[in-house]
Design a protein around this motif. Structure first.
Motif, PDB file in Angstrom:
ATOM      1  N   TYR A   1       0.809  -1.106   0.107  1.00 45.33           N
ATOM      2  CA  TYR A   1      -0.027   0.121   0.075  1.00 45.33           C
ATOM      3  C   TYR A   1       0.864   1.272  -0.045  1.00 45.33           C
ATOM      4  N   TYR A   2       1.984   1.133   0.672  1.00 42.54           N
ATOM      5  CA  TYR A   2       2.955   2.529   0.783  1.00 42.54           C
ATOM      6  C   TYR A   2       3.441   2.682  -0.617  1.00 42.54           C
ATOM      7  N   VAL A   3       3.883   1.719  -1.371  1.00 45.50           N
ATOM      8  CA  VAL A   3       4.391   1.746  -2.535  1.00 45.50           C
ATOM      9  C   VAL A   3       3.358   2.427  -3.559  1.00 45.50           C
ATOM     10  N   LYS A   4       2.201   1.886  -3.375  1.00 44.71           N
ATOM     11  CA  LYS A   4       0.926   2.372  -4.528  1.00 44.71           C
ATOM     12  C   LYS A   4       0.703   3.915  -4.209  1.00 44.71           C
ATOM     13  N   SER A   5       0.570   4.047  -2.960  1.00 48.16           N
ATOM     14  CA  SER A   5       0.324   5.479  -2.309  1.00 48.16           C
ATOM     15  C   SER A   5       1.265   6.553  -2.515  1.00 48.16           C
ATOM     16  N   HIS A   6       2.467   5.916  -2.827  1.00 49.95           N
ATOM     17  CA  HIS A   6       3.514   7.162  -3.124  1.00 49.95           C
ATOM     18  C   HIS A   6       3.817   6.914  -4.793  1.00 49.95           C
ATOM     19  N   ASN A   7       3.269   6.278  -5.306  1.00 51.24           N
ATOM     20  CA  ASN A   7       3.479   6.238  -6.773  1.00 51.24           C
ATOM     21  C   ASN A   7       4.755   5.621  -7.565  1.00 51.24           C
ATOM     22  N   PHE A   8       5.188   4.528  -6.596  1.00 55.57           N
ATOM     23  CA  PHE A   8       6.563   3.968  -7.034  1.00 55.57           C
ATOM     24  C   PHE A   8       6.207   2.973  -8.161  1.00 55.57           C
ATOM     25  N   SER A   9       7.075   3.088  -8.994  1.00 62.97           N
ATOM     26  CA  SER A   9       7.022   2.163 -10.374  1.00 62.97           C
ATOM     27  C   SER A   9       7.742   0.769  -9.793  1.00 62.97           C
ATOM     28  N   GLU A  10       7.619  -0.043 -10.912  1.00 62.04           N
ATOM     29  CA  GLU A  10       8.119  -1.575 -10.362  1.00 62.04           C
ATOM     30  C   GLU A  10       9.702  -1.399 -10.153  1.00 62.04           C
ATOM     31  N   PHE A  11      10.156  -1.955  -9.258  1.00 62.09           N
ATOM     32  CA  PHE A  11      11.752  -1.851  -8.774  1.00 62.09           C
ATOM     33  C   PHE A  11      12.239  -2.855  -9.684  1.00 62.09           C
ATOM     34  N   GLN A  12      13.322  -2.362  -9.859  1.00 66.01           N
ATOM     35  CA  GLN A  12      14.374  -3.297 -10.642  1.00 66.01           C
ATOM     36  C   GLN A  12      15.065  -4.731 -10.019  1.00 66.01           C
ATOM     37  N   THR A  13      15.267  -5.534 -11.064  1.00 67.97           N
ATOM     38  CA  THR A  13      15.733  -6.800 -10.580  1.00 67.97           C
ATOM     39  C   THR A  13      17.242  -6.345  -9.881  1.00 67.97           C
ATOM     40  N   GLY A  14      17.721  -7.545  -9.007  1.00 67.64           N
ATOM     41  CA  GLY A  14      19.310  -7.327  -8.658  1.00 67.64           C
ATOM     42  C   GLY A  14      19.386  -7.518  -7.148  1.00 67.64           C
TER      43      GLY A  14
ATOM     44  N   TYR B   1      20.406  -6.171  -3.373  1.00 66.96           N
ATOM     45  CA  TYR B   1      20.125  -5.059  -2.418  1.00 66.96           C
ATOM     46  C   TYR B   1      20.550  -4.992  -1.149  1.00 66.96           C
ATOM     47  N   ASN B   2      21.501  -4.132  -0.549  1.00 67.09           N
ATOM     48  CA  ASN B   2      21.972  -4.291   0.926  1.00 67.09           C
ATOM     49  C   ASN B   2      21.168  -3.236   1.555  1.00 67.09           C
ATOM     50  N   LEU B   3      20.369  -4.074   2.508  1.00 71.01           N
ATOM     51  CA  LEU B   3      19.362  -3.536   3.474  1.00 71.01           C
ATOM     52  C   LEU B   3      19.790  -3.592   5.028  1.00 71.01           C
ATOM     53  N   LYS B   4      18.832  -3.273   5.701  1.00 72.60           N
ATOM     54  CA  LYS B   4      19.241  -3.533   7.180  1.00 72.60           C
ATOM     55  C   LYS B   4      17.964  -3.465   7.989  1.00 72.60           C
ATOM     56  N   PRO B   5      17.636  -4.263   9.041  1.00 71.04           N
ATOM     57  CA  PRO B   5      16.441  -4.084   9.580  1.00 71.04           C
ATOM     58  C   PRO B   5      16.308  -2.937  10.363  1.00 71.04           C
ATOM     59  N   SER B   6      17.463  -1.978  10.522  1.00 71.54           N
ATOM     60  CA  SER B   6      17.406  -0.925  11.302  1.00 71.54           C
ATOM     61  C   SER B   6      16.601   0.144  10.284  1.00 71.54           C
ATOM     62  N   MET B   7      16.327  -0.076   9.097  1.00 67.97           N
ATOM     63  CA  MET B   7      15.888   1.034   8.036  1.00 67.97           C
ATOM     64  C   MET B   7      14.475   0.895   8.302  1.00 67.97           C
ATOM     65  N   SER B   8      13.803   2.285   8.178  1.00 70.03           N
ATOM     66  CA  SER B   8      12.466   2.309   8.305  1.00 70.03           C
ATOM     67  C   SER B   8      11.810   2.023   6.861  1.00 70.03           C
ATOM     68  N   LEU B   9      10.492   1.705   6.486  1.00 73.88           N
ATOM     69  CA  LEU B   9      10.013   1.340   5.257  1.00 73.88           C
ATOM     70  C   LEU B   9      10.332   2.486   4.293  1.00 73.88           C
ATOM     71  N   ALA B  10      10.213   3.674   4.712  1.00 76.80           N
ATOM     72  CA  ALA B  10      10.691   4.598   3.769  1.00 76.80           C
ATOM     73  C   ALA B  10      12.105   4.471   3.157  1.00 76.80           C
ATOM     74  N   GLU B  11      13.040   4.245   4.193  1.00 71.14           N
ATOM     75  CA  GLU B  11      14.422   4.128   3.705  1.00 71.14           C
ATOM     76  C   GLU B  11      14.502   2.987   2.861  1.00 71.14           C
ATOM     77  N   VAL B  12      14.017   1.866   3.112  1.00 76.34           N
ATOM     78  CA  VAL B  12      13.916   0.496   2.525  1.00 76.34           C
ATOM     79  C   VAL B  12      13.529   1.012   0.751  1.00 76.34           C
ATOM     80  N   THR B  13      12.258   1.740   0.976  1.00 80.73           N
ATOM     81  CA  THR B  13      11.708   1.760  -0.491  1.00 80.73           C
ATOM     82  C   THR B  13      12.576   2.541  -1.345  1.00 80.73           C
ATOM     83  N   LYS B  14      13.263   3.662  -0.621  1.00 82.33           N
ATOM     84  CA  LYS B  14      14.092   4.334  -1.406  1.00 82.33           C
ATOM     85  C   LYS B  14      15.468   3.891  -1.833  1.00 82.33           C
ATOM     86  N   LYS B  15      15.867   2.997  -1.098  1.00 77.87           N
ATOM     87  CA  LYS B  15      17.008   1.951  -1.601  1.00 77.87           C
ATOM     88  C   LYS B  15      16.554   1.058  -2.964  1.00 77.87           C
ATOM     89  N   LEU B  16      15.330   0.574  -2.553  1.00 78.58           N
ATOM     90  CA  LEU B  16      14.985   0.087  -4.040  1.00 78.58           C
ATOM     91  C   LEU B  16      14.699   0.747  -5.193  1.00 78.58           C
TER      92      LEU B  16
END
Length: 392
Positions: free
Chosen positions: A109-122, A124-139
């Motif tokens: 729902y967050y991705v839809k509401s913020h109009n993110f398009s489909e993310f690229q394959t590959g 990703y270096n992510l961390k559990p300490s990241m907020s949902l907004a930070e994770v989405t930005k990384k993607l």
């Protein structure tokens, strides 16, 4: 001529008064009933409103919590692979499974509401300490398109051979790998995570490696910062994913995963195609039902922990629970990591009604001959060139 009674008007007056009294009483009762009904309605509406408010608050708290880091104190890097063609919903499930985000649904729902398009394959270096907004930005920024190394696990490879492949493709040594294969604490952790897959292996005694047969043949990506456990986890997870389609069938046949993978590991090395593998599986089941040992050379070589071009009588007599020349039944467990084709052959054996108890393969042509009696088998065997592992 008769006279009218003089009391008639009094009776009529009384009847009229009675009717009026009854009408008033009925009206009062209706008013009282209406008040009761109104109170009930008000209570119901009040309860519904309260429930809506409670659900709204719970929903708000759930969404708010899901926007926060999965674990604000955990800064360990988790390398997440986004496969080709994955939808946002599937990506959310992957992130939740990797314990990077709290809710796949909120992510979607967050991705839809913020109009993110489909993310690229590959990767990703992510961390559990990241907020949902930070994770989405990384993607949204995109990931690495290739892994650092690729580990190829061939069909029919043993744990020892998998260790060699891992050492060849990564900085981990074969000794590191085999040590992990003997780590009972790690085995118990995996069994807890994949109970349907590993419970029958963990319950079996005299097992050399509990993950023999459970490291699915495939190509695995290895990248910088990935631990050996994470690499092995990927192999076990792949096996569980493949076996998901067969768990019900295995239970319905009164088998265990350990038994299925054991026979599949023999079928993998004994047969060269789907047709012969299914027939060979039928021979193995016929021998088990007849109380005969499977007598596969594959089992003897595994018991000896070596590969030989020729087996001798002393080899066939080796003392080991894996020696299925001497021991009846399935033995402790798998002898290698079988392919999906061999697993399907064991679950769908063919020609069992032919009562075949023996088979032998021609080394030159690859053709497999099946026999019902030892005499017929001996006669066939003497006329063709065979190889170890292809005859019973």
């Amino acid at each position: 001529m008769a006279k009218r009674s003089g009391n008639q008007p009094d009776h009529q007056s009384k009847d009229k008064q009675q009717l009026e009294s009854d009408a008033e009483q009925l009206a009062e009762e209706r008013v009282a009933e209406k008040k009761v009904v109104d109170k009930i309605v008000y209570w119901i509406i009040g309860i519904l409103v309260l429930l809506v408010v409670i659900i709204g608050l719970l929903g708000f708290n759930y969404v708010h919590s899901s926007l926060q880091p999965y674990d604000k104190d955990n800064n360990k890097t988790v390398v997440v692979k986004i496969p080709i063609g994955a939808t946002n919903k599937q990506i959310g499930a992957i992130l939740a499974n990797e314990k990077v985000i709290k809710s796949a649904m909120v992510f979607n729902y967050y991705v839809k509401s913020h109009n993110f398009s489909e993310f690229q394959t590959g990767f990703y270096n992510l961390k559990p300490s990241m907020s949902l907004a930070e994770v989405t930005k990384k993607l949204a920024d995109g990931g690495s398109q290739t892994s650092q190394y690729r580990v190829l696990i061939k069909e029919g490879a043993t744990v020892e051979q998998v260790g060699t492949a891992v050492a060849k493709a990564t900085h981990f040594s074969k000794q590191d790998f085999l040590k992990l294969m003997k780590d009972q604490t790690y085995m118990k952790q995996l069994a807890k995570k994949y109970p349907k897959l590993l419970s029958s292996s963990m319950a079996q005694k005299d097992v050399r490696y509990h993950l023999e047969g459970y490291l699915y043949p495939a190509t695995y990506d290895y990248y910088q910062g990935m631990s050996l456990k994470e690499l092995v986890n990927a192999m076990v997870e792949k096996t569980d994913l493949v076996m998901q389609s067969y768990y019900k069938q295995i239970n319905a046949k009164d088998l265990t995963v350990q038994k299925v993978l054991t026979l599949a590991s023999l079928v993998e090395r004994e047969g060269n195609n789907s047709t012969d593998r299914a027939k060979i599986a039928g021979v193995f089941f016929n021998r088990i039902d007849a109380g005969m040992p499977l007598q596969s050379d594959i089992s003897v070589m595994y018991a000896l922990n070596t590969h030989k071009k020729h087996l001798y009588n002393k080899d066939l007599a080796v003392k080991s629970p894996y020696n299925l020349y001497k021991n009846k039944g399935y033995g402790p467990g798998p002898f290698n990591n079988p392919s999906k084709d061999s697993i399907q052959a064991v679950l769908n054996p063919t020609d069992r009604a032919q009562d075949y108890l023996y088979f032998v393969a021609d080394l030159k042509t690859g053709k497999v001959y099946y026999s019902q009696t030892f005499e017929e088998h001996t006669s066939t065997n003497s006329g063709i060139q065979t190889k170890n592992g292809d005859n019973n």
